[in-house]
Design a protein around this motif. Structure first.
Motif, PDB file in Angstrom:
ATOM      1  N   GLN A   5       1.552   4.384  -0.054  1.00  0.00           N
ATOM      2  CA  GLN A   5       0.633   3.577   0.736  1.00  0.00           C
ATOM      3  C   GLN A   5       0.272   2.322  -0.066  1.00  0.00           C
ATOM      4  O   GLN A   5       0.085   2.396  -1.276  1.00  0.00           O
ATOM      5  CB  GLN A   5      -0.642   4.363   1.045  1.00  0.00           C
ATOM      6  N   PRO A   6       0.162   1.197   0.588  1.00  0.00           N
ATOM      7  CA  PRO A   6      -0.203  -0.032  -0.132  1.00  0.00           C
ATOM      8  C   PRO A   6      -1.658   0.029  -0.603  1.00  0.00           C
ATOM      9  O   PRO A   6      -2.511   0.636   0.035  1.00  0.00           O
ATOM     10  CB  PRO A   6      -0.010  -1.127   0.911  1.00  0.00           C
ATOM     11  N   LEU A   7      -1.911  -0.604  -1.730  1.00  0.00           N
ATOM     12  CA  LEU A   7      -3.260  -0.681  -2.282  1.00  0.00           C
ATOM     13  C   LEU A   7      -3.820  -2.076  -2.051  1.00  0.00           C
ATOM     14  O   LEU A   7      -3.082  -3.066  -2.038  1.00  0.00           O
ATOM     15  CB  LEU A   7      -3.240  -0.401  -3.787  1.00  0.00           C
ATOM     16  N   LEU A   8      -5.119  -2.146  -1.898  1.00  0.00           N
ATOM     17  CA  LEU A   8      -5.771  -3.443  -1.801  1.00  0.00           C
ATOM     18  C   LEU A   8      -5.790  -4.089  -3.175  1.00  0.00           C
ATOM     19  O   LEU A   8      -5.804  -3.408  -4.210  1.00  0.00           O
ATOM     20  CB  LEU A   8      -7.210  -3.277  -1.307  1.00  0.00           C
ATOM     21  N   ILE A   9      -5.811  -5.399  -3.217  1.00  0.00           N
ATOM     22  CA  ILE A   9      -5.838  -6.121  -4.493  1.00  0.00           C
ATOM     23  C   ILE A   9      -7.077  -5.726  -5.286  1.00  0.00           C
ATOM     24  O   ILE A   9      -7.024  -5.575  -6.509  1.00  0.00           O
ATOM     25  CB  ILE A   9      -5.781  -7.642  -4.262  1.00  0.00           C
ATOM     26  N   GLU A  10      -8.188  -5.527  -4.593  1.00  0.00           N
ATOM     27  CA  GLU A  10      -9.428  -5.108  -5.253  1.00  0.00           C
ATOM     28  C   GLU A  10      -9.230  -3.784  -5.995  1.00  0.00           C
ATOM     29  O   GLU A  10      -9.674  -3.625  -7.131  1.00  0.00           O
ATOM     30  CB  GLU A  10     -10.534  -4.971  -4.212  1.00  0.00           C
ATOM     31  N   GLN A  11      -8.543  -2.847  -5.374  1.00  0.00           N
ATOM     32  CA  GLN A  11      -8.279  -1.556  -6.011  1.00  0.00           C
ATOM     33  C   GLN A  11      -7.366  -1.714  -7.225  1.00  0.00           C
ATOM     34  O   GLN A  11      -7.580  -1.085  -8.261  1.00  0.00           O
ATOM     35  CB  GLN A  11      -7.639  -0.592  -5.007  1.00  0.00           C
ATOM     36  N   ARG A  14      -9.433  -3.238 -10.088  1.00  0.00           N
ATOM     37  CA  ARG A  14     -10.329  -2.234 -10.680  1.00  0.00           C
ATOM     38  C   ARG A  14      -9.561  -1.295 -11.611  1.00  0.00           C
ATOM     39  O   ARG A  14     -10.015  -0.989 -12.710  1.00  0.00           O
ATOM     40  CB  ARG A  14     -11.004  -1.415  -9.589  1.00  0.00           C
TER      41      ARG A  14
END
Length: 96
Positions: A5-11, A14
């Motif tokens: 699953q793709p991750l958000l840039i924010e994740q 972090r």
């Protein structure tokens, strides 16, 4: 090759900050950047230089009278800066 699953840039950011141990440095820089918001733009305009060293914020003020007035409010400044950052980062403020 298995797809994830793709991750958000924010994740991703972090995870990178936690993995590299940059969290304390980022929090110190956040406290520095919150100075104008805490004291206001008018007072921040008299600030010549500021930096955090060992959980102490060092602030260089160009006005002697403002320097004296801010020295009386150091405890309140520490409280407001930590509140603005959202975490206890600053233990003391030294006015130069």
């Amino acid at each position: 090759m298995k797809r994830r699953q793709p991750l958000l840039i924010e994740q991703i950011l972090r995870q990178m900050i936690e993995a590299t141990g940059m969290r304390p440095q980022l929090e110190r820089h956040t406290a520095e950047s919150m100075w104008p918001a805490v004291v206001g733009e008018q007072i921040a305009s008299y600030t010549n230089r500021l930096y955090v060293k060992d959980s102490t914020l060092h602030v260089y003020i160009t006005s002697a009278s403002l320097k004296e007035e801010l020295s009386y409010a150091r405890d309140r400044l520490v409280e407001k800066l930590n509140e603005a950052v959202g975490k206890h980062v600053i233990d003391a403020v030294v006015i130069h």
